[in-house]
Scaffold this active site. Structure first.
Site, PDB file in Angstrom:
ATOM      1  N   LYS A  27      -5.703  25.076  25.868  1.00  0.00           N
ATOM      2  CA  LYS A  27      -6.872  25.976  25.992  1.00  0.00           C
ATOM      3  C   LYS A  27      -7.340  26.059  27.438  1.00  0.00           C
ATOM      4  O   LYS A  27      -7.686  27.132  27.937  1.00  0.00           O
ATOM      5  CB  LYS A  27      -8.010  25.478  25.089  1.00  0.00           C
ATOM      6  CG  LYS A  27      -7.717  25.711  23.616  1.00  0.00           C
ATOM      7  CD  LYS A  27      -8.790  25.118  22.720  1.00  0.00           C
ATOM      8  CE  LYS A  27      -8.692  23.618  22.637  1.00  0.00           C
ATOM      9  NZ  LYS A  27      -9.220  22.977  21.463  1.00  0.00           N
ATOM     10  N   ASP A  34      -3.292  26.740  18.661  1.00  0.00           N
ATOM     11  CA  ASP A  34      -4.146  25.552  18.616  1.00  0.00           C
ATOM     12  C   ASP A  34      -5.280  25.720  17.606  1.00  0.00           C
ATOM     13  O   ASP A  34      -5.620  24.799  16.876  1.00  0.00           O
ATOM     14  CB  ASP A  34      -4.734  25.234  19.990  1.00  0.00           C
ATOM     15  CG  ASP A  34      -5.675  24.050  19.885  1.00  0.00           C
ATOM     16  OD1 ASP A  34      -5.200  22.956  19.540  1.00  0.00           O
ATOM     17  OD2 ASP A  34      -6.890  24.227  20.078  1.00  0.00           O
ATOM     18  N   HIS A  50     -14.007  19.340  31.189  1.00  0.00           N
ATOM     19  CA  HIS A  50     -13.884  19.212  29.736  1.00  0.00           C
ATOM     20  C   HIS A  50     -14.188  17.777  29.340  1.00  0.00           C
ATOM     21  O   HIS A  50     -13.659  16.836  29.917  1.00  0.00           O
ATOM     22  CB  HIS A  50     -12.467  19.575  29.278  1.00  0.00           C
ATOM     23  CG  HIS A  50     -12.305  19.431  27.802  1.00  0.00           C
ATOM     24  ND1 HIS A  50     -12.677  20.414  26.905  1.00  0.00           N
ATOM     25  CD2 HIS A  50     -11.859  18.399  27.051  1.00  0.00           C
ATOM     26  CE1 HIS A  50     -12.450  19.993  25.675  1.00  0.00           C
ATOM     27  NE2 HIS A  50     -11.963  18.778  25.736  1.00  0.00           N
ATOM     28  N   ARG A  85      -5.027  20.005  11.293  1.00  0.00           N
ATOM     29  CA  ARG A  85      -5.073  18.565  11.595  1.00  0.00           C
ATOM     30  C   ARG A  85      -6.357  17.950  11.058  1.00  0.00           C
ATOM     31  O   ARG A  85      -6.377  16.806  10.575  1.00  0.00           O
ATOM     32  CB  ARG A  85      -4.984  18.341  13.110  1.00  0.00           C
ATOM     33  CG  ARG A  85      -3.585  18.598  13.671  1.00  0.00           C
ATOM     34  CD  ARG A  85      -3.620  18.721  15.178  1.00  0.00           C
ATOM     35  NE  ARG A  85      -4.198  17.574  15.832  1.00  0.00           N
ATOM     36  CZ  ARG A  85      -4.923  17.614  16.959  1.00  0.00           C
ATOM     37  NH1 ARG A  85      -5.164  18.766  17.555  1.00  0.00           N
ATOM     38  NH2 ARG A  85      -5.407  16.528  17.483  1.00  0.00           N
ATOM     39  N   SER A  97      -3.587  20.041  22.682  1.00  0.00           N
ATOM     40  CA  SER A  97      -4.628  20.927  22.152  1.00  0.00           C
ATOM     41  C   SER A  97      -5.645  21.262  23.249  1.00  0.00           C
ATOM     42  O   SER A  97      -5.969  22.430  23.513  1.00  0.00           O
ATOM     43  CB  SER A  97      -5.311  20.218  20.969  1.00  0.00           C
ATOM     44  OG  SER A  97      -6.516  20.832  20.628  1.00  0.00           O
TER      45      SER A  97
HETATM   46  N1  URA Z   1     -10.644  18.537  21.093  1.00  0.00           N
HETATM   47  C1  URA Z   1      -9.675  19.476  21.053  1.00  0.00           C
HETATM   48  O1  URA Z   1      -9.848  20.578  21.560  1.00  0.00           O
HETATM   49  N2  URA Z   1      -8.528  19.173  20.428  1.00  0.00           N
HETATM   50  C2  URA Z   1      -8.277  17.987  19.863  1.00  0.00           C
HETATM   51  O2  URA Z   1      -7.194  17.776  19.342  1.00  0.00           O
HETATM   52  C3  URA Z   1      -9.296  17.006  19.908  1.00  0.00           C
HETATM   53  C4  URA Z   1     -10.475  17.309  20.539  1.00  0.00           C
END
Ligand code: URA
Length: 432
Positions: free
Chosen positions: A190, A164, A85, A171, A186
């Site tokens: 995932k 999320d 990621h 947000r 966040s």
């Molecule tokens: N990417 C995400 O998935 N969440 C965040 O809060 C910031 C970047």
């Protein structure tokens, strides 16, 4: 779940207190189901941004977000699973060549990706530039492709960490994105819900990244590594430079073209180098430390997996990529050496040309983007092309042009000289 008061929870955090596990579970669950209102969660997110969360609170918040949906079980996949990621950068097309490369070395890569927001690009937007490519897969298709091809890059379904999805959108419109515990929870909710056994995090640092300083990036990386490890996911983080775009291409179709160049054995040196560093980390985390990504790239096996992956997702690996109707060159105003190409400014130019979106549901243009004709360290003569702007919509050029012009710094010299800049340090730190 006990009935609590959202106002009391907000007040506790507003005043610098620590939330209890039941309070966190109740807020996240209530927000997902709609019994905690948007304005209450927005107030709590702002209180968290200003006051922070303890590691224990962040861990529970992440747990509650995972529990808001399903957690995939990939234990039936024969190969070890590993994902990567990136926290988001400019020209960061690494997932495209990396997923097939790592799969070609014997791991399975279940990559549930996102879309771009603001000046940072999104992997799904890039892949959708390939004619026919589908990013929305059914669970059965995702699993079948993971077994058969070893690499899948698709959208996360609605069922993974729905808390999320809702909170991130909130947000985004309440200036509460830039909170380390909220970003860490966040991202990790995932990735943990996706079911991967191992994870390599590419935490970007610099003007084109969320995290502008090494200290902030290290704090985020540390929080994410702790969360992954606590949930049984072998997690490693690299801090990598994002002060300059990666490679020469920034946009959607242009980045796919560059990724294919890399798979064919060419491509810009920084993209190749970081891809191989990340591949080695992913393979080690997957328990395959002897796998040889250099050989998989050189032999064409990584390209074979790329082609199989694109075809499995209904794309045509042989179809020409779409190209822009309008191009414009920004020329060097002086002779010298390119001393900087600023990632944020180039990302902003690409975004203004239509490659990115301002709101989550905006469409993106597959053809819009920027090509860098010169990179830091390159000698340049007055009048040489520096940056190429591409778009289908000429009305976008006047807004993009100043950002692209401002992105490139030339240190003047009488003649274009061989550069004396120190080599770019792509990997700044590693945390495990
Ligand atoms: N990417 C995400 O998935 N969440 C965040 O809060 C910031 C970047």
């Amino acid at each position: 779940m006990p009935s609590l008061s959202a106002v009391d929870v907000i007040r506790t955090k507003r005043d610098g207190g620590t939330l209890t596990d039941p309070e966190i579970d109740w807020m996240v669950d209530g927000y997902t189901r709609g019994t905690v209102a948007d304005e209450q969660m927005a107030a709590l997110a702002m209180a968290i941004l200003l006051r922070g969360m303890t590691p224990a609170e962040t861990a529970r918040w992440t747990h509650a977000m995972i529990a808001s949906g399903e957690r995939l079980d990939l234990s039936g996949v024969a190969r070890p699973t590993v994902d990567k990621h990136s926290t988001g950068g400019v020209g960061d097309k690494l997932t495209l060549p990396l997923a097939p490369l790592v799969a070609a070395c014997g791991a399975a890569v279940p990559q549930l990706s996102g879309r771009g927001l603001g000046h940072t690009g999104g992997t799904l937007d890039k892949l959708e530039a390939i004619p026919g490519f589908r990013t929305a897969l059914r669970r059965s298709e995702f699993l079948a492709q993971l077994h058969a091809v070893g690499a899948v890059v698709c959208a996360a379904g609605e069922s993974l960490a729905p808390a999320d999805r809702k909170l991130y959108a909130l947000r985004d419109v309440t200036a509460t994105v830039e909170s380390v515990p909220l970003i860490a929870s966040s991202i990790m909710s995932k990735k943990i819900a996706e079911g991967t056994g191992a994870l390599v995090l590419d935490v970007k640092v610099g003007s084109g990244a969320f995290m502008k300083t090494v200290e902030d990036a290290r704090e985020l990386a540390h929080a994410m590594v702790s969360l992954g490890s606590a949930h049984g996911v072998r997690t490693v983080a690299l801090l990598t430079d994002m002060s300059t775009p990666l490679g020469r291409a920034v946009g959607n179709a242009v980045e796919v073209a560059e990724a294919v160049e890399v798979l064919a054995g060419g491509g810009p040196a920084d993209v190749v180098e970081l891809m191989l560093v990340l591949a080695r980390e992913m393979l080690a985390a997957a328990g395959l430390p002897d796998a040889d990504p250099d050989a998989a790239l050189a032999s064409g096996r990584a390209m074979d997996v790329w082609r199989a992956m694109v075809a499995a997702q209904h794309g045509d690996p042989d179809a020409p990529l779409p190209t822009a109707r309008e191009t414009e060159l920004i020329l060097a105003s002086r002779t010298g050496v390119v001393s900087a190409v600023d990632a944020l400014a180039i990302g902003t130019a690409a975004w203004r040309l239509g490659a990115g979106r301002a709101r989550q549901d905006d469409p993106v243009s597959p053809v819009a983007g920027v090509l860098l004709h010169r990179r830091p360290g390159d000698p340049v003569r007055r009048g040489d092309p520096l940056v190429e702007l591409r778009t289908d919509d000429p009305a976008r050029l006047p807004a993009a042009r100043p950002a692209a012009e401002a992105a490139v710094t030339i240190t003047p010299t009488a003649t274009p000289t061989v550069p004396t800049l120190p080599p770019r340090r792509l990997v700044i730190d590693r945390l495990a």
